[in-house]
Design an enzyme around this catalytic site. Structure first.
Site, PDB file in Angstrom:
ATOM      1  N   HIS A 177      29.473 -38.367 -41.170  1.00 13.17           N
ATOM      2  CA  HIS A 177      28.906 -37.072 -41.556  1.00 13.17           C
ATOM      3  C   HIS A 177      28.098 -36.522 -40.385  1.00 13.17           C
ATOM      4  CE1 HIS A 177      27.357 -33.904 -44.051  1.00 13.17           C
ATOM      5  NE2 HIS A 177      26.108 -34.313 -43.919  1.00 13.17           N
ATOM      6  N   CYS A 219      31.610 -30.366 -42.249  1.00 12.73           N
ATOM      7  CA  CYS A 219      30.262 -30.520 -41.691  1.00 12.73           C
ATOM      8  C   CYS A 219      30.278 -30.413 -40.173  1.00 12.73           C
ATOM      9  CB  CYS A 219      29.643 -31.845 -42.127  1.00 12.73           C
ATOM     10  SG  CYS A 219      30.624 -33.311 -41.703  1.00 12.73           S
ATOM     11  N   CYS A 228       0.848  -1.191   0.000  1.00 10.13           N
ATOM     12  CA  CYS A 228       0.000   0.000   0.000  1.00 10.13           C
ATOM     13  C   CYS A 228       0.887   1.246   0.000  1.00 10.13           C
ATOM     14  CB  CYS A 228      -0.918  -0.011   1.224  1.00 10.13           C
ATOM     15  SG  CYS A 228      -1.917   1.477   1.384  1.00 10.13           S
TER      16      CYS A 228
END
Length: 552
Positions: free
Chosen positions: A506, A168, A59
């Site tokens: 891969h 890769c 408050c």
């Protein structure tokens, strides 16, 4: 929220409420002193139910605390006719007469100034505030109405990478890093200030920044990362050449090089086990706690080492493995007499294809002092079939054996002991390396066992704080701890897979672009994928991001 305020807030200000607002804000919202933080911890809870959870309001007239969800603050307003309250979590004001949150520019300025003071008192940078365009920026925005917007159907950030000859492994790691949320935000916000004395073409961090710009430029043609490959070869010469390399080894080398190049952000951080504030350590560094317990007197010797990832063995009878950061080398060596650990020693059982001796920095497969003995934490031929089982085995208490006695600092004699590894501090991004490449005496093979992994992972059971309170029996609790569970949850956002044998193969990866949208990246090809495809993949490197980020 109303942006124009309300008459009740104006009346509150006219009655001298700005000073009251400032005091309440400085003590219960953004605390700028140790005394304020102490008071907030003591009294900031609902008067009626004692709850301190989110949506607690204070408050503005009498500093009464009440929770919003249970309407206790509403009850107080009705009884006292105090119509204004502030949310102590976010600092926004609620008017009970208007039934809405209200805004006031003067109070907002007071709040900002107090937030700056609070951040300065903690040694932090200024608190983040939403961007508000200036007049010049508004003119530019009006002149460019067809700017790109990120929608659910957007493909911004998705871009293939050309394979430059057995690269890769690099492409998969770059895709994973490009979709690491906080790292992406860092580079897209142009936070890197290069301090290289020569051309920025020689700075790997600058090249990473260009990579992010290319990824999020909206272009759909595959990108050729030749400059980045050259810089990797220059800074990590063991990866130079067009031979097939290991994706995990490239990840650790890339993080190490980026860390060394991010010198402008380096600073001392007590909350970071690596004591470094560069963007790499803030995102990827965790703290691995090692507890060695004397079986005679139960004396516990504890060391905490910084790590970038956790390597998990898949074969039977394998050992702990994690990649320690460069600063951990001296500390780990110094603690060897207490912990019975040797840095850089090779196990006679399952090891990664990226042996520690091949890396230009500290990497530990932790074994005992005895070169012929490695401690195990899985009996017989037991092999884990899930990520959670791997983590359970990683944090399981191990008996070091009679041949690996250590000198107890309390008994002052050599005694048998047990050892347990747990996570003292979790990183923002947790990377798990499933050790699928086994190098044993006389033969090498790839472990293709399917290991399931969840889309959401709770790391609470593997935290040091989740151990039994007595501290020396070394068993990790499996029950949920409410105070930790939410903050320790992770979401999967990238998976790197390897296809083939140990001699050749891969790499491909799955990345999560937007929420619930997965894509399969295979060099220059990108295809939409489902969560089922991701979770059913073999999995070699798993990247998880913390769901809840806390301030240090």
């Amino acid at each position: 929220m109303s942006s124009t305020g309300c008459q009740h807030l104006q009346a509150y200000k006219a009655a001298g409420g700005k000073e009251t607002f400032r005091i309440i804000y400085s003590y219960f919202v953004a605390c700028s002193s140790a005394d304020a933080r102490h008071k907030k911890a003591q009294i900031c809870k609902c008067v009626l139910c004692g709850d301190y959870r989110p949506r607690l309001h204070a408050c503005l007239s009498c500093i009464y605390f009440g929770c919003y969800d249970k309407k206790h603050i509403h009850q107080h307003s009705e009884e006292t006719k105090h119509h204004l309250a502030i949310d102590v979590s976010y600092g926004i004001i609620y008017c009970f007469v208007c039934g809405d949150y209200v805004y006031d520019s003067e109070l907002e300025e007071l709040a900002r100034a107090q937030c700056h003071r609070a951040s300065a008192s903690l040694g932090l940078k200024q608190k983040f505030f939403p961007w508000e365009p200036s007049e010049e920026e508004l003119i530019l925005l009006r002149c460019n109405p067809k700017r790109r917007r990120v929608t659910e159907a957007s493909h911004i950030g998705l871009r293939g990478l050309i394979n430059l000859g057995n690269t890769c492994f690099m492409n998969c790691i770059l895709q994973s890093l490009a979709h690491t949320p906080i790292l992406r935000d860092y580079f897209m916000a142009d936070q890197h200030a290069c301090q290289a004395t020569d051309e920025s073409q020689q700075c790997l961090v600058c090249e990473m920044a260009r990579l992010y710009q290319e990824f999020y430029s909206g272009s759909r043609t595959p990108y050729i990362p030749y400059r980045l490959l050259h810089l990797v070869w220059t800074n990590a010469r063991h990866l130079a050449g067009y031979e097939q390399q290991d994706a995990h080894e490239f990840l650790i080398a890339a993080l190490d090089v980026l860390h060394r190049h991010c010198k402008e952000m380096n600073g001392i951080s007590d909350s970071n086990p690596h004591h470094c504030n560069c963007i790499i350590d803030r995102i990827f560094t965790g703290g691995l706690q090692s507890d060695v317990t004397c079986k005679r007197c139960n004396n516990v010797s504890t060391t905490i080492d910084p790590i970038w990832d956790i390597s998990l063995d898949l074969g039977p009878g394998s050992i702990h493995s994690s990649h320690l950061l460069p600063s951990a080398t001296a500390a780990q060596t110094a603690s060897a007499n207490n912990t019975g650990a040797n840095n850089g020693s090779n196990s006679s059982t399952a090891n990664s294809s990226t042996g520690p001796s091949s890396l230009p920095f500290a990497s530990a497969d932790i074994t005992t002092h005895s070169p012929s003995t490695s401690f195990t934490n899985s009996p017989g031929n037991y092999e884990p079939t899930s990520l959670v089982e791997c983590l359970k085995r990683f944090t399981k208490t191990e008996h070091l054996g009679n041949s690996a006695k250590i000198k107890c600092s309390k008994c002052h004699s050599y005694q048998e002991s047990t050892k347990q590894l747990t996570m003292k501090k979790l990183p923002i991004v947790a990377c798990f390396h499933l050790k699928r490449f086994e190098h044993s005496t006389g033969y090498h093979k790839k472990i293709s066992t399917f290991v399931s992994f969840p889309e959401e992972l709770d790391m609470t059971p593997f935290m040091s704080s989740a151990r039994c309170s007595n501290g020396f029996n070394g068993q990790v609790l499996r029950s949920r701890i409410p105070n930790f569970t939410c903050d320790n949850k992770y979401s999967l956002f990238a998976v790197v897979n390897h296809f083939g044998t140990i001699e050749s193969g891969h790499y491909t990866c799955y990345i999560r672009s937007l929420k619930e949208q997965w894509y399969r990246c295979e060099d220059h090809l990108i295809k939409r994928a489902t969560a089922g495809e991701v979770l059913n993949s073999e999995g070699y490197l798993l990247f998880y991001h913390k769901q809840v980020l806390e301030y240090d």
